[in-house]
Design a protein around this motif. Structure first.
Motif, short mmCIF file in Angstrom:
data_model
loop_
_atom_site.label_atom_id
_atom_site.label_comp_id
_atom_site.label_asym_id
_atom_site.label_seq_id
_atom_site.Cartn_x
_atom_site.Cartn_y
_atom_site.Cartn_z
N ARG A 429 0.84 -1.20 0.00
CA ARG A 429 0.00 0.00 0.00
C ARG A 429 0.88 1.26 0.00
N GLN A 430 1.91 1.26 0.81
CA GLN A 430 2.80 2.41 0.87
C GLN A 430 3.59 2.58 -0.43
N GLN A 433 1.42 4.30 -2.88
CA GLN A 433 1.29 5.72 -2.59
C GLN A 433 2.53 6.49 -3.01
N GLN A 436 2.33 6.87 -6.75
CA GLN A 436 1.31 7.86 -7.09
C GLN A 436 1.79 9.29 -6.85
#
Length: 584
Positions: A429-430, A433, A436
């Motif tokens: 998940r990190q 991010q 992104q």
């Protein structure tokens, strides 16, 4: 007992002195051993150990070559760098060996066989000498990557060439050409077979039994010594081939976390190298060296002024990937190193026993050549890099470890301030991010990403450990200092925290005592943000508003200067101040 004690004192003392002088350790180790051998016979291991000396030196060289092979993970070698390095090694090793042998035979009045082996030995460089010179010169990252990879790869390739050359020379004294070529092929087959068996044993021990850290290191050393010794019993010299095969195989087989294991091998390997060099140098007398100085100067001149520029020109032209100025500098750096001295001691002794004419001169000539090349390149490389304009930018390239929102915000801010930021996080998940946020994401595992610098410099020269796990930050700081040095920084644990190791391990602690991991995360959740401010010409006017905390200064030349518990940097005109601004 006195002799062994003196050897270890000289070995470790030379390392300490070299670290203070910022020179390659071999530059101190060889003179120390040579002078000690002149002063006393106690440090001459050959006299102390007698018939045990040759096999012990041979096994020590096998361990050294195994470790060298572990540093050659070809997964990190790709693109133009791969082509350039393969051309430099594939063309450079045979061409340099041939030109050196042609020059050595008449200049030293030695047999063709001894000249061939000397030429093969004198192709060997290594990261132990190239690394400190690159750190001193600081060439552009692409150029440093090529030269570092070449120094790593030339060791196993050159060592195999040297061992095969000895086998051919020894076997050529009896029988037809077909016979001695066949015998040399048998020697290679024995070494490769031993390497395969050793690799299987290590795979079972390290993967199936999951031996780690100290026990895993002991097991590696034991397997290498046993396999190399067994191969040498069957045929002299084949243990070196087996050790090279084992090292290369383990470095390139999937499933082995070699970067995490290397720090545990470094201490015994480094001590072995130091003792080996002091001991080998102590066996050479001034009487042997005196008549060889001028001929060796001529041979080194051929190596540095003819062979290296020609190889660099042809190899880099065929492979492309470097600019014209970078190609020219590639011909200005090729010092000889530790492995050349170690192999000269082992292979020279084999040729002496075989009765090759002039074989006794291989070791002293190699030691002289090592010193001469280090001195020459140490004096000439930096001016050549400046003249050609191939120096690396002084800008910091930081690796930010962590994926919390404030860490990503910090990465964006540093990137906007002009730094080439690289980030790493363990959670998927990190990592998403980070991608992104248009920040560059380091591939693979953390240790592999950073310690790939051993064979493939990524330009990372500062690591910021910013995860929410205090113990992880502390332990990673201790491990990564082996690769990055003192430019490893970590978040401080909360005051009164109960971490297992965080309060007690290394790595400079970032920011002030009041801004630890928990207070920083809390303030960010409450609305604080990371900002970048341009410093004014007047330092007094650059003072931060009340409630803001200084995190970093990005200097006008691109260097990152962090605020730590030890010191608070002072802004200067042209600097960028990175601060934590509280919510208004």
């Amino acid at each position: 007992m006195l002799g062994v004690g003196l050897i270890f004192v000289l070995a470790v003392g030379s390392q300490v002195l070299a670290s203070r002088l910022h020179v390659p350790p071999i530059f101190v180790l060889l003179p120390a051993g040579f002078l000690a051998g002149m002063a006393t016979s106690y440090v001459n291991l050959h006299r102390l150990l007698g018939s045990a000396y040759p096999p012990l030196i041979s096994l020590a060289v096998a361990v050294l070559l195994y470790y060298s092979g572990l540093n050659v993970d070809l997964h990190y070698l790709s693109g133009p760098t791969r082509r350039t390095v393969f051309w430099l090694v594939g063309l450079g090793v045979p061409v340099t060996a041939a030109l050196t042998a042609v020059a050595a035979a008449p200049l030293l009045s030695i047999s063709a066989g001894a000249a061939i082996v000397l030429g093969a030995v004198l192709v060997l460089s290594g990261p132990a000498v190239v690394g400190p010179l690159l750190a001193m010169v600081r060439p552009a990252e692409r150029l440093a990557r090529v030269l570092t990879w070449e120094s790593n790869l030339v060791i196993p390739v050159g060592a195999l060439l040297a061992v095969i050359a000895v086998q051919i020379v020894v076997e050529s004294k009896a029988g037809s050409v077909l016979d001695w070529v066949g015998d040399a092929a048998v020697s290679v087959a024995i070494g490769v077979a031993g390497g395969v068996i050793g690799t299987v044993l290590l795979w079972l021990a390290l993967r199936k039994l999951a031996l780690v850290q100290t026990l895993g290191t002991s097991t590696q050393l034991a397997v290498v010594i046993v396999i190399a010794g067994a191969c040498d019993v069957l045929r002299s010299g084949t243990g070196i081939i087996a050790a090279v095969v084992m090292g290369l195989a383990l470095a390139n087989l999937p499933g082995f976390d070699i970067p995490a294991r290397l720090p545990f091998l470094e201490m015994p390997i480094q001590l072995t190298i130091d003792v080996l060099l002091v001991s080998v140098a102590a066996t050479v007398t001034p009487h042997e060296l005196r008549p060889l100085v001028l001929p060796t100067l001529a041979i080194v001149g051929v190596m540095m002024l003819v062979a290296r520029p020609a190889v660099a020109f042809l190899a880099t032209r065929a492979a492309a990937g470097l600019t014209r100025r970078e190609r020219l500098f590639t011909g200005c750096l090729a010092p000889r190193g530790v492995t050349a001295a170690a192999l000269a001691a082992v292979l020279g002794a084999q040729l002496i026993r075989a009765g090759a004419g002039g074989a006794v001169r291989i070791l002293p000539v190699t030691l002289l050549a090592i010193m001469l090349t280090i001195v020459f390149y140490g004096l000439a490389a930096a001016p050549a890099a400046r003249l050609l304009g191939v120096l690396r930018s002084p800008r910091t390239r930081p690796l930010l470890v962590g994926g919390d929102a404030w860490v990503i915000d910090l990465g964006r801010t540093l990137q906007l301030a002009g730094l080439d930021v690289l980030m790493w996080a363990g959670l998927e998940r990190q990592r998403e991010q980070i991608s992104q946020a248009a920040l560059q994401l380091a591939p693979g595992e953390l240790l592999a990403s950073v310690t790939a610098d051993r064979a493939d410099p990524t330009g990372i020269n500062t690591v910021l450990l910013l995860t929410g796990e205090d113990d992880f930050n502390a332990l990673a700081a201790s491990v990564l200092r082996h690769s990055v040095g003192d430019r490893v920084f970590r978040l401080g644990p909360p005051a009164g925290g109960r971490g297992v190791v965080a309060p007690f391990t290394g790595g400079d602690v970032l920011f002030g005592h009041a801004l630890n991991r928990s207070t920083l995360a809390t303030r960010y959740e409450e609305g604080a943000r990371i900002v970048a401010l341009r410093a004014d010409c007047d330092p007094a006017a650059s003072a931060l508003p009340a409630g803001d905390d200084l995190l970093f200064l990005v200097r006008s030349d691109g260097r990152l200067d962090p605020a730590t518990r030890r010191r608070t940097p002072t802004p200067r005109a042209g600097d960028t101040v990175v601060a934590l601004r509280s919510a208004s």
